[in-house]
Design a protein around this motif. Structure first.
Motif, PDB file in Angstrom:
ATOM      1  N   TYR A 118      -5.128 -24.255 -16.699  1.00 35.90           N
ATOM      2  CA  TYR A 118      -6.160 -23.471 -16.003  1.00 35.90           C
ATOM      3  C   TYR A 118      -7.304 -23.035 -16.936  1.00 35.90           C
ATOM      4  O   TYR A 118      -8.449 -23.446 -16.754  1.00 35.90           O
ATOM      5  CB  TYR A 118      -5.541 -22.262 -15.297  1.00 35.90           C
ATOM      6  CG  TYR A 118      -6.495 -21.617 -14.318  1.00 35.90           C
ATOM      7  CD1 TYR A 118      -6.538 -22.055 -12.998  1.00 35.90           C
ATOM      8  CD2 TYR A 118      -7.349 -20.591 -14.698  1.00 35.90           C
ATOM      9  CE1 TYR A 118      -7.410 -21.486 -12.092  1.00 35.90           C
ATOM     10  CE2 TYR A 118      -8.224 -20.023 -13.795  1.00 35.90           C
ATOM     11  CZ  TYR A 118      -8.258 -20.477 -12.492  1.00 35.90           C
ATOM     12  OH  TYR A 118      -9.139 -19.913 -11.599  1.00 35.90           O
TER      13      TYR A 118
ATOM     14  N   THR B 267      -5.513 -22.695  -3.341  1.00 33.24           N
ATOM     15  CA  THR B 267      -5.963 -21.422  -3.921  1.00 33.24           C
ATOM     16  C   THR B 267      -6.264 -21.587  -5.406  1.00 33.24           C
ATOM     17  O   THR B 267      -7.306 -21.137  -5.897  1.00 33.24           O
ATOM     18  CB  THR B 267      -4.889 -20.333  -3.708  1.00 33.24           C
ATOM     19  OG1 THR B 267      -4.724 -20.132  -2.309  1.00 33.24           O
ATOM     20  CG2 THR B 267      -5.275 -19.027  -4.375  1.00 33.24           C
TER      21      THR B 267
ATOM     22  N   GLY C 216     -10.106 -21.816  -7.526  1.00 33.66           N
ATOM     23  CA  GLY C 216     -10.445 -21.124  -8.770  1.00 33.66           C
ATOM     24  C   GLY C 216     -10.958 -22.077  -9.837  1.00 33.66           C
ATOM     25  O   GLY C 216     -11.861 -21.753 -10.604  1.00 33.66           O
TER      26      GLY C 216
ATOM     27  N   ARG D  86     -12.505 -24.772  -9.191  1.00 35.36           N
ATOM     28  CA  ARG D  86     -13.740 -25.346  -8.634  1.00 35.36           C
ATOM     29  C   ARG D  86     -13.722 -26.875  -8.646  1.00 35.36           C
ATOM     30  O   ARG D  86     -14.721 -27.521  -8.918  1.00 35.36           O
ATOM     31  CB  ARG D  86     -14.986 -24.795  -9.340  1.00 35.36           C
ATOM     32  CG  ARG D  86     -15.136 -23.298  -9.166  1.00 35.36           C
ATOM     33  CD  ARG D  86     -16.431 -22.798  -9.790  1.00 35.36           C
ATOM     34  NE  ARG D  86     -16.361 -21.366 -10.001  1.00 35.36           N
ATOM     35  CZ  ARG D  86     -16.121 -20.812 -11.180  1.00 35.36           C
ATOM     36  NH1 ARG D  86     -15.959 -21.542 -12.252  1.00 35.36           N
ATOM     37  NH2 ARG D  86     -16.062 -19.517 -11.287  1.00 35.36           N
TER      38      ARG D  86
END
Length: 156
Positions: free
Chosen positions: A80, A111, A115, A117
């Motif tokens: 992430y 979801t 985040g 993108r």
């Protein structure tokens, strides 16, 4: 011009889920597709360096208690922040092997992807619902072909 990289990150805890992953890869390796380097990893093997090198990604997960596999969640946890700013807009496809309806699994994955993108290349993810069906293999193969062809053509 250098080849583009298509990354498949798929959780394959059973022979059936391994077959689905193999079908996605087979579609991506279609004889009419060229200029694509295919990298296939489990969520345990894949890391930020794989995502950073990818021009598109296909994610595969099982539905586990209405959620994505723990393995895919672990993958997201590790990639992430290293990939957040560098891979915005990464085209992605998603397939889910769901014993039930896959809704919670889809929502959980989307979801996190929101985040990050990343950009979906399908209006709806491929959800292989219910009892295992050989038809899932054709659907997965089509997903791999779609991703590889779109990447080759510069559509995404």
């Amino acid at each position: 011009m250098s080849n583009k990289c298509l990354l498949i990150v798929a959780h394959v805890p059973s022979p059936n889920t391994q077959q689905l992953c193999n079908a996605v890869a087979q579609g991506a390796r279609h004889e009419d597709i060229s200029g694509i380097d295919l990298v296939v990893r489990t969520p345990f093997e894949a890391g930020p360096e794989d995502v950073l090198a990818a021009d598109a990604i296909i994610l595969g997960t099982t539905e586990n208690l209405g959620y994505m596999s723990g393995a895919l969640k672990d993958f997201f946890d590790r990639i992430y922040y290293p990939c957040l700013e560098k891979k915005q807009g990464l085209p992605y496809g998603l397939y889910i092997r769901a014993g039930h309806d896959g809704t919670g699994t889809r929502r959980a994955v989307e979801t996190i992807i929101t985040g990050l993108r990343w950009k979906a290349v399908q209006e709806e993810p491929l959800i292989c619902r219910g009892a295992y069906d050989e038809a899932f293999l054709n659907q997965c193969e089509e997903l791999g072909l779609l991703m590889a062809a779109g990447l080759e053509a510069g559509v995404f």
